[in-house]
Motif scaffolding. Structure first.
Motif, mmCIF file in Angstrom:
data_model
loop_
_atom_site.group_PDB
_atom_site.id
_atom_site.type_symbol
_atom_site.label_atom_id
_atom_site.label_comp_id
_atom_site.label_asym_id
_atom_site.label_seq_id
_atom_site.Cartn_x
_atom_site.Cartn_y
_atom_site.Cartn_z
ATOM 1 N N PRO A 113 0.819 -1.219 0.000
ATOM 2 C CA PRO A 113 0.000 0.000 0.000
ATOM 3 C C PRO A 113 0.847 1.262 0.000
ATOM 4 N N ASP A 114 0.326 2.285 -0.677
ATOM 5 C CA ASP A 114 1.001 3.582 -0.741
ATOM 6 C C ASP A 114 -0.053 4.663 -0.513
ATOM 7 N N TYR A 115 0.343 5.928 -0.688
ATOM 8 C CA TYR A 115 -0.550 7.046 -0.382
ATOM 9 C C TYR A 115 -1.199 7.594 -1.642
ATOM 10 N N ALA A 116 -2.438 8.122 -1.480
ATOM 11 C CA ALA A 116 -3.205 8.798 -2.530
ATOM 12 C C ALA A 116 -3.676 7.804 -3.590
ATOM 13 N N THR A 117 -4.548 8.290 -4.490
ATOM 14 C CA THR A 117 -5.101 7.428 -5.538
ATOM 15 C C THR A 117 -5.169 8.203 -6.842
ATOM 16 N N ALA A 118 -4.515 7.697 -7.873
ATOM 17 C CA ALA A 118 -4.525 8.327 -9.200
ATOM 18 C C ALA A 118 -4.998 7.290 -10.217
ATOM 19 N N VAL A 119 -6.310 7.123 -10.309
ATOM 20 C CA VAL A 119 -6.868 6.137 -11.236
ATOM 21 C C VAL A 119 -6.510 6.499 -12.676
ATOM 22 N N GLY A 120 -6.559 7.789 -13.002
ATOM 23 C CA GLY A 120 -6.211 8.212 -14.356
ATOM 24 C C GLY A 120 -4.788 7.821 -14.724
ATOM 25 N N SER A 121 -3.872 7.979 -13.773
ATOM 26 C CA SER A 121 -2.480 7.591 -14.039
ATOM 27 C C SER A 121 -2.373 6.086 -14.263
ATOM 28 N N GLY A 122 -3.185 5.313 -13.537
ATOM 29 C CA GLY A 122 -3.172 3.868 -13.731
ATOM 30 C C GLY A 122 -3.595 3.476 -15.127
ATOM 31 N N ILE A 123 -4.605 4.173 -15.669
ATOM 32 C CA ILE A 123 -5.054 3.885 -17.028
ATOM 33 C C ILE A 123 -3.977 4.257 -18.049
ATOM 34 N N LEU A 124 -3.378 5.429 -17.876
ATOM 35 C CA LEU A 124 -2.346 5.879 -18.816
ATOM 36 C C LEU A 124 -1.114 4.976 -18.772
ATOM 37 N N ALA A 125 -0.723 4.537 -17.570
ATOM 38 C CA ALA A 125 0.422 3.624 -17.470
ATOM 39 C C ALA A 125 0.107 2.289 -18.136
ATOM 40 N N SER A 126 -1.145 1.841 -18.051
ATOM 41 C CA SER A 126 -1.536 0.596 -18.715
ATOM 42 C C SER A 126 -1.441 0.748 -20.230
ATOM 43 N N LEU A 127 -1.840 1.909 -20.747
ATOM 44 C CA LEU A 127 -1.709 2.156 -22.180
ATOM 45 C C LEU A 127 -0.245 2.180 -22.602
ATOM 46 N N LYS A 128 0.599 2.730 -21.733
ATOM 47 C CA LYS A 128 2.034 2.742 -22.016
ATOM 48 C C LYS A 128 2.589 1.324 -22.105
ATOM 49 N N ALA A 129 2.067 0.426 -21.258
ATOM 50 C CA ALA A 129 2.513 -0.970 -21.307
ATOM 51 C C ALA A 129 2.100 -1.632 -22.621
ATOM 52 N N ILE A 130 0.973 -1.197 -23.191
ATOM 53 C CA ILE A 130 0.495 -1.762 -24.449
ATOM 54 C C ILE A 130 1.188 -1.122 -25.634
ATOM 55 N N LEU B 37 -8.570 -2.610 -11.410
ATOM 56 C CA LEU B 37 -9.180 -2.974 -10.138
ATOM 57 C C LEU B 37 -8.893 -1.884 -9.116
ATOM 58 N N THR B 38 -9.951 -1.254 -8.614
ATOM 59 C CA THR B 38 -9.777 -0.129 -7.702
ATOM 60 C C THR B 38 -11.073 0.119 -6.940
ATOM 61 N N ASP B 39 -10.987 0.955 -5.896
ATOM 62 C CA ASP B 39 -12.209 1.383 -5.216
ATOM 63 C C ASP B 39 -12.759 2.664 -5.853
ATOM 64 N N GLY B 40 -12.053 3.183 -6.866
ATOM 65 C CA GLY B 40 -12.582 4.263 -7.682
ATOM 66 C C GLY B 40 -12.474 5.663 -7.124
ATOM 67 N N GLN B 41 -11.909 5.853 -5.954
ATOM 68 C CA GLN B 41 -11.826 7.174 -5.346
ATOM 69 C C GLN B 41 -10.534 7.884 -5.757
ATOM 70 N N THR B 42 -10.608 8.691 -6.800
ATOM 71 C CA THR B 42 -9.442 9.426 -7.270
ATOM 72 C C THR B 42 -9.204 10.657 -6.391
ATOM 73 N N THR B 43 -7.969 10.837 -5.972
ATOM 74 C CA THR B 43 -7.620 11.996 -5.140
ATOM 75 C C THR B 43 -6.584 12.893 -5.792
ATOM 76 N N VAL B 44 -5.749 12.334 -6.678
ATOM 77 C CA VAL B 44 -4.712 13.127 -7.344
ATOM 78 C C VAL B 44 -4.582 12.658 -8.786
ATOM 79 N N GLY B 45 -3.767 13.377 -9.547
ATOM 80 C CA GLY B 45 -3.440 12.948 -10.902
ATOM 81 C C GLY B 45 -4.464 13.349 -11.933
#
Length: 339
Positions: free
Chosen positions: A159-176, A218-226
């Motif tokens: 576990p780490d601090y804050a939640t950036a769901v948008g960054s998770g999506i963009l990083a996934s696209l970068k992996a593709i 997979l997330t709880d959907g609560q974006t706080t940053v990013g």
């Protein structure tokens, strides 16, 4: 069933002509045999089963001819076939809210267990990557077919601090699309040339049309940053990449407390539904660990098998070949000749 070359179906009119030719040949043989004085005796000796059997090879050959003529029209049908998804990227939320234990033992631990099960059930030829995101996102494991590396990467999540769901999506696209930049400020995914010069962004494609890869978020959907996750979902939609979202947690959530602070963490389903809808994917709710495993297993079956329109000419060619061989074999067995 549809046909890519429907005009070729006119060739099926050759079948009645073939039947007429066969009948004509039989009549000529019958006339040629009339000079035998004991023809009635021969017929009686043959019996009805024998007379029927003499037509079986010809009927099989006629069926082979029909199958071959249909094959010339290049038939296509909607069938269930193995999916062509070559890459699956698992994007897992490791923010502090994933420490909540409304999903036992914790949201993150349940997600890790379900992810391991998902990877285990994937075809060995499918490349699976892992992205972890909290206040930022990182590709923990680039897409690979090495399952041991994936298990180790999943087990290493903390576990780490804050939640950036948008960054998770963009990083996934970068992996593709590793040759494109999806970082903040370059959300269009335009490739960057040597020296930092930005190339023209790729031409957008219809949402959900990219079949070589998918993202499972997979997330709880609560974006706080990013970046805004909806904007990130639009970038995925422009690439045609589907983002399946899995909401882990409960609507009531839980209060997490630390030294001098407390926070209510609850599942934000609305944001996850929007992401899935924009990318032509689906949203799934996981209220407990068993639900989460079932969702992953269900996603696995969706990714492995899917219905698609496929040309089935080869099936008709195989049928024609099989009927031709069977016709010739029976004719040789029964009459010592090929038809």
């Amino acid at each position: 069933m549809t046909f890519l070359w429907p005009n070729a179906l006119w060739l099926l009119l050759l079948l009645p002509a073939a039947v007429a030719l066969y009948i004509l040949i039989l009549r000529r043989k019958r006339k040629a045999a009339l000079h035998y004085p004991n023809l009635a005796m021969v017929k009686a000796a043959m019996g009805r089963p024998q007379r029927i059997r003499r037509h079986i090879p010809a009927a099989l050959f006629l069926g082979a001819l029909a199958a071959m003529l249909v094959a010339l029209a290049r038939p296509a049908a909607v069938v269930t076939l193995p999916s062509q998804h070559e890459t699956v990227v698992l994007a897992i939320d490791i923010s502090g809210s994933m420490r909540a234990d409304d999903v036992k033992p914790t949201r993150l631990a349940a997600a890790q267990a379900a992810a391991r099960t998902f990877v285990k059930d994937m075809p060995r030829s499918t490349r699976v990557g892992l992205v972890a995101f909290a206040g930022s996102a990182a590709i923990v494991q680039a897409p690979t077919t090495k399952r041991d590396d994936l298990y180790a990467a999943i087990d290493s999540l903390q576990p780490d601090y804050a939640t950036a769901v948008g960054s998770g999506i963009l990083a996934s696209l970068k992996a593709i699309f590793p040759d494109q930049d999806f970082g903040p400020g370059t959300g269009d995914g335009a490739p960057v040339a040597l020296g930092g010069e930005k190339k023209a962004p790729p031409v957008p494609v219809p949402p959900g049309s990219y079949k070589e890869a998918v993202v499972i978020l997979l997330t709880d959907g609560q974006t706080t940053v990013g970046p805004d996750p909806v904007d990130a979902a639009r970038v995925a939609a422009q690439r045609g990449v589907r983002v399946f979202t899995v909401g882990v947690g409960t609507a009531d959530g839980q209060v997490l407390a630390g030294e001098g602070w407390s926070i209510q963490v609850r599942l934000d389903e609305d944001a996850l539904k929007v992401i899935a809808d924009l990318t032509r994917a689906e949203y799934f709710f996981a209220g407990n660990a068993p639900d989460l495993k079932r969702i992953y297993q269900g996603l696995n079956s969706r990714l492995v098998m899917e219905k698609k329109e496929t040309e089935i000419t080869a099936l008709f060619v195989a049928l024609a070949a099989a009927l031709s061989l069977l016709s010739a074999a029976l004719s040789l067995l029964w009459f010592s000749r090929v038809l």
